[in-house]
Design a protein around this motif. Structure first.
Motif, short mmCIF file in Angstrom:
data_model
loop_
_atom_site.label_atom_id
_atom_site.label_comp_id
_atom_site.label_asym_id
_atom_site.label_seq_id
_atom_site.Cartn_x
_atom_site.Cartn_y
_atom_site.Cartn_z
N ALA A 261 4.38 0.14 -1.40
CA ALA A 261 4.47 -1.30 -1.16
C ALA A 261 4.56 -1.64 0.32
CB ALA A 261 5.67 -1.87 -1.91
N GLU A 262 5.31 -0.85 1.08
CA GLU A 262 5.59 -1.20 2.47
C GLU A 262 4.58 -0.63 3.46
OE1 GLU A 262 9.56 -0.09 3.46
OE2 GLU A 262 10.49 -1.51 2.04
N HIS A 263 3.96 0.50 3.13
CA HIS A 263 3.10 1.17 4.10
C HIS A 263 1.64 1.32 3.63
CE1 HIS A 263 6.64 2.16 6.49
NE2 HIS A 263 7.23 2.61 5.37
N ILE A 264 1.46 1.70 2.37
CA ILE A 264 0.09 1.93 1.89
C ILE A 264 -0.65 0.61 1.67
CG2 ILE A 264 -1.30 2.95 0.07
CD1 ILE A 264 0.12 5.02 1.71
N LEU A 265 -0.04 -0.30 0.93
CA LEU A 265 -0.71 -1.55 0.57
C LEU A 265 -1.17 -2.35 1.79
CD1 LEU A 265 -1.68 -3.46 -1.61
CD2 LEU A 265 0.61 -4.45 -1.71
N PRO A 266 -0.33 -2.56 2.81
CA PRO A 266 -0.81 -3.33 3.97
C PRO A 266 -2.01 -2.68 4.66
CG PRO A 266 1.58 -3.19 3.99
CD PRO A 266 1.10 -2.24 2.93
N ASN A 267 -2.10 -1.36 4.60
CA ASN A 267 -3.19 -0.67 5.30
C ASN A 267 -4.49 -0.63 4.50
OD1 ASN A 267 -2.28 0.75 7.97
ND2 ASN A 267 -0.54 0.94 6.58
N VAL A 268 -4.44 -0.96 3.22
CA VAL A 268 -5.67 -1.00 2.42
C VAL A 268 -6.07 -2.44 2.09
CG1 VAL A 268 -5.17 1.26 1.42
CG2 VAL A 268 -4.47 -0.80 0.20
N MET A 269 -5.29 -3.41 2.57
CA MET A 269 -5.54 -4.79 2.20
C MET A 269 -6.90 -5.29 2.68
SD MET A 269 -4.48 -7.25 0.45
CE MET A 269 -2.82 -6.69 0.10
N ASN A 270 -7.30 -4.90 3.90
CA ASN A 270 -8.60 -5.34 4.41
C ASN A 270 -9.74 -4.88 3.50
OD1 ASN A 270 -7.45 -6.61 6.60
ND2 ASN A 270 -7.74 -4.88 7.99
N LEU A 271 -9.65 -3.64 3.05
CA LEU A 271 -10.67 -3.10 2.15
C LEU A 271 -10.67 -3.86 0.82
CD1 LEU A 271 -12.80 -0.92 1.56
CD2 LEU A 271 -10.94 0.55 0.78
N LEU A 272 -9.49 -4.20 0.33
CA LEU A 272 -9.39 -4.92 -0.93
C LEU A 272 -9.95 -6.33 -0.81
CD1 LEU A 272 -5.82 -3.83 -2.09
CD2 LEU A 272 -8.03 -2.98 -2.91
N ILE A 273 -9.76 -6.96 0.33
CA ILE A 273 -10.30 -8.30 0.53
C ILE A 273 -11.82 -8.27 0.51
CG2 ILE A 273 -10.53 -10.18 2.21
CD1 ILE A 273 -7.64 -9.62 3.05
#
Length: 225
Positions: free
Chosen positions: A176-188
């Protein structure tokens, strides 16, 4: 490339603008039938002409855009809301039974064409915009799960993740704190792709009578009519 990007942005903005304006104004009532005025060519009164029931095509396209965008947007939300946590969980438990279960479930969904699955689901649940959203959203889940897992796996070996594990953080907190923010651009980016595919899927379902039902306008039903 830049010219194509600008053209695509302008066309997308136009569709969004038409959908937004349709909430407060359309040239005519999209459901109003006027048989004597059926199948008219474009004119000053009817900008894009009329259909075989005499309904104004411009008004129907504007309201139909609203329907298609809403269905696709909610379906993407369903896919991201369920698929991203599954992908994060699979990456955090790489090689475990949970990872295998999630990935084999994804493979099962991907084994069939997306539109066929959507038609099957709506045929079982019944025709309608809500069931179309559910059908399209279900197919979006494995897409986001696979994308999230692939991106997260490369991050789990990074130094800052190892530091977080040494600090005593659990897998869920790290995700939640480290992985998700770093993959958010790809998900968008993937979300925009699935959004456009969702509009096409909604049109396809409506074309065969399994999407939005009359009197709700839909681009697919307009093509079928």
């Amino acid at each position: 490339m830049t010219r194509n990007l600008i053209l695509g942005a302008l066309l997308s903005s136009l569709v969004l603008l038409l959908a937004a304006v349709s909430f407060i104004w359309t040239p005519f009532d999209h459901a109003a039938m006027n048989i004597p005025a059926k199948l008219q060519t474009p004119s000053a009164q009817h900008w894009l002409g009329t259909d075989h029931f005499g309904r104004d095509l411009m008004s129907m396209i504007m309201v139909g855009a609203r329907t298609s965008i809403a269905v696709a947007l909610v379906a993407v939300g369903i896919g991201m809301g369920a698929g991203v946590p599954l992908g994060l969980a699979a990456a955090a438990r790489k090689g475990s039974w949970l990872d295998e279960l999630i990935m084999r479930g994804n493979d099962l969904v991907f084994a069939f064409p997306s539109l066929v699955i959507a038609i099957l689901i709506t045929a079982v649940l019944g025709a309608g915009a809500v069931n179309a959203i559910i059908a399209i959203g279900i197919f979006n889940i494995p897409v986001f799960a696979r994308i999230t897992r692939g991106a997260a796996l490369s991050l789990w070996e990074r130094e800052f993740i190892l530091a977080a594990r040494v600090a005593g953080k659990g897998a869920a907190r790290i995700s939640a704190e480290h992985i998700l923010p770093n993959v958010m651009n790809l998900l968008i980016v993937q979300g925009t792709i699935q959004f456009s595919l969702g509009i096409l899927a909604e049109a396809g379902l409506s074309y065969v009578g399994l999407g939005a039902q009359p009197p709700t306008p839909s681009w697919g039903r307009m093509l079928a009519d």
